[in-house]
Design an enzyme around this catalytic site. Sequence first.
Site, PDB file in Angstrom:
ATOM      1  N   ASP A  58       8.974 -37.956   4.092  1.00  0.00           N
ATOM      2  CA  ASP A  58      10.317 -38.057   3.524  1.00  0.00           C
ATOM      3  C   ASP A  58      10.637 -39.498   3.121  1.00  0.00           C
ATOM      4  O   ASP A  58      10.364 -40.432   3.875  1.00  0.00           O
ATOM      5  CB  ASP A  58      11.321 -37.579   4.598  1.00  0.00           C
ATOM      6  N   GLU A  82       7.039 -38.696  -0.510  1.00  0.00           N
ATOM      7  CA  GLU A  82       8.207 -38.576  -1.390  1.00  0.00           C
ATOM      8  C   GLU A  82       8.567 -39.981  -1.862  1.00  0.00           C
ATOM      9  O   GLU A  82       8.960 -40.829  -1.057  1.00  0.00           O
ATOM     10  CB  GLU A  82       9.401 -37.953  -0.663  1.00  0.00           C
TER      11      GLU A  82
HETATM   12  C1  NOJ Z   1      14.932 -36.349   1.050  1.00  0.00           C
HETATM   13  C2  NOJ Z   1      15.101 -34.926   1.454  1.00  0.00           C
HETATM   14  O1  NOJ Z   1      14.360 -34.115   0.591  1.00  0.00           O
HETATM   15  C3  NOJ Z   1      16.587 -34.636   1.425  1.00  0.00           C
HETATM   16  O2  NOJ Z   1      16.853 -33.273   1.574  1.00  0.00           O
HETATM   17  C4  NOJ Z   1      17.238 -35.456   2.497  1.00  0.00           C
HETATM   18  O3  NOJ Z   1      18.640 -35.298   2.434  1.00  0.00           O
HETATM   19  C5  NOJ Z   1      16.897 -36.930   2.352  1.00  0.00           C
HETATM   20  N1  NOJ Z   1      15.514 -37.160   2.056  1.00  0.00           N
HETATM   21  C6  NOJ Z   1      17.202 -37.677   3.613  1.00  0.00           C
HETATM   22  O4  NOJ Z   1      16.260 -37.365   4.602  1.00  0.00           O
END
Ligand code: NOJ
Length: 508
Positions: free
Chosen positions: A191, A254
Site C-alpha cells: 500500500d 502501489e
Molecule cells: C491506498 C488504498 O488503496 C486506499 O483504499 C487507502 O485508503 C489508502 N491507500 C490508505 O491506506
Amino acid sequence: MIYQIYPRSFQDSNGDGVGDLAGIARRLDHVAALGVDAVWLSPIFPSPMADFGYDVADYCDIDPLFGDLAAFDALLEAVHARGLKLLLDYVPNHTSDQHPWFKESRASRENPKRDWYVWRDPAPDGGTPNNWTSDMGGSSWEFDAGTGQFYLHAFLREQPDLNWRNPQVRAAMLDVLRFWLDRGVDGFRIDVLWHCFKAAGLPDNPPNPDYRPELGEKFAVLQTNSANQPEIHQLAAEFRTMADTYGERLLVGEVCLPVPSLMQYYGSDAAPGVHLPFNFQLLDTPWQARALADMIVAYEAALPPGGWPNWVIGSHDAPRIAARVGEAQARVAMMMLLTLRGTPTLYQGDELGIGKVTIPPDRVRDPQDLRQPGLGLGRDRSRTPMPWDGSTHAGFSEAEPWLPLNDDWHTRNVATQERDPGSMLVLTRTLLRLRRDLAALSLGGFRLIHADDAVLCYARAELVVALNLTGEAQDCPVAGTPLLSTLRTPFIAGMLRPDEGVILIPEL
Ligand code: NOJ
C-alpha cells in the site's frame, strides 16, 4: 494475471452482511474458472475499519469480522489447491491509531515507541508543523493534547504514519512480512509504497499552481517533500531481497507517480525494487485512441531493461470502468486490459461489467467521501457486494449487505452471465483462456500499428488487436482472420463495428 478481491464485498458466510474468508473460500471456483493466476486480498487484519482495513491494528492476525488464522490457513490451502497464488495487502506507511505501537507512542514524549511515529512541536504560532495536506482532506497533522505535539497522518487521523527512519520500525515491519511468508503467502501488494519516506526536516510542500479544489484538498500542495524520497528505493530493495529468500514471491507496489518516477520502483541490479510498480495510467488517460496509444508507447519505452509491464483498469479506489466509459466500451476495455503486454490486474465485479450503482446518502460509508462531501470522490460505488445470482441479496449474504448492490443485480450477476455466451463474464473468461493458450498474448512483444481519432490497433507478436473506441463503424486497419470479437455476432471483414474490438491473425 492478478484478480483483486475486496473481502468485505466478495461473499458473506456468517450472515452479518460483510464478506469474510470462509465466503471467499466458497467462491474460489468462480476465481479459478476465470483463469487468473493470483488473488490479491485487500486488508484482512484486525482493524477499527476507519478506512476499511487500511488502518491496521495488528499486522499478524485476522480481523474477527473476516475469520481467524485457521480460516486464513484453510483459504490459503484452498487457493493453492487450485493452482492459484495468494497475495496479501501490506500497509507499511501507517498503522491504525488503535495499534498498540501508536497507543504507546502517544502515551508520553518519553515512551520508547515515541519515535516510531512522526511527532513534531506546533509551529511558533501554535499551528501545524508544516503545510502538508492529507489525501483524505484537511491537514496531515493532528494535535495530541495529552503530549502537546502533532502527529503526522498522510491519510485519516486514525492512520498515523510510521517513522521508517527508525531502525526498530524497520525491523518490526520486516518481521511482519516474514510472518506471512512463513505461513506460505506468495507475495504482497504494498500500500502507498511511495509515501513511506518524507524529506528530512519535513519542509513545507510547494503550493500547487494548478490546484482545483473540486478534486480534493490533497492537491492543494505538491507532495514534493511528503512522499517519493530517494530512501524509499533502499527500503524496497530490502523488501525484495528478503522476499527473494523465500523463492518465487511477488511484490506489487502501489505507486501513483508520473512514469519517470514510477520506473525507479523497478530498482536496479544493485538495489532491486518491486516486481510490479502498479501502472494506473489506463485509469487516468482519456478514453480516446490517440491518447491511449501515446500513453502505451511512452510507458513501454520507459520500462527499464528486464522491467515487466503491468496494467490496472479498476480497483476499490477507482470509479468502475463501465461507469466511466459505458457498458459497450467496457467490453473493448476488457479486451485492451487483457491483450496489452504485461500483467493485468482485474478488480472483482469488472468481469460482470458492473457500472451504475446508486448509494443513497444515508448509506455512504467511505471516509474520504464523508470528509469531503459533494466532490464525487466516493469509493463506495466500486466496493458494492458481488452479485452472485438472483436470490435474496444476490447470494452475497443472508442479511442486508453493508453497501447496496449494483442497481441491475437481478440481471447482472454471475449465474445469469454464466448462462449467456455473449456476456461480459464469458468474454473475460475467453480472453483469459486465449492469453493462457497463446504465447503471443502472454509473452509476445508489443508494436503500435495504428492510432487515429477512433481506432487503436497494435500487434502482439504475430497477432493483431484492433479496437474501435467509438460508437460508430470504422475501417479495420488490418485484414485478417478473426480469433475473437467483443461483439456477440460474427466479425465482418474489413470493418470494426461500433464498440467492437477484435483479435486477428493478420493476412500476410
Ligand atoms: C491506498 C488504498 O488503496 C486506499 O483504499 C487507502 O485508503 C489508502 N491507500 C490508505 O491506506
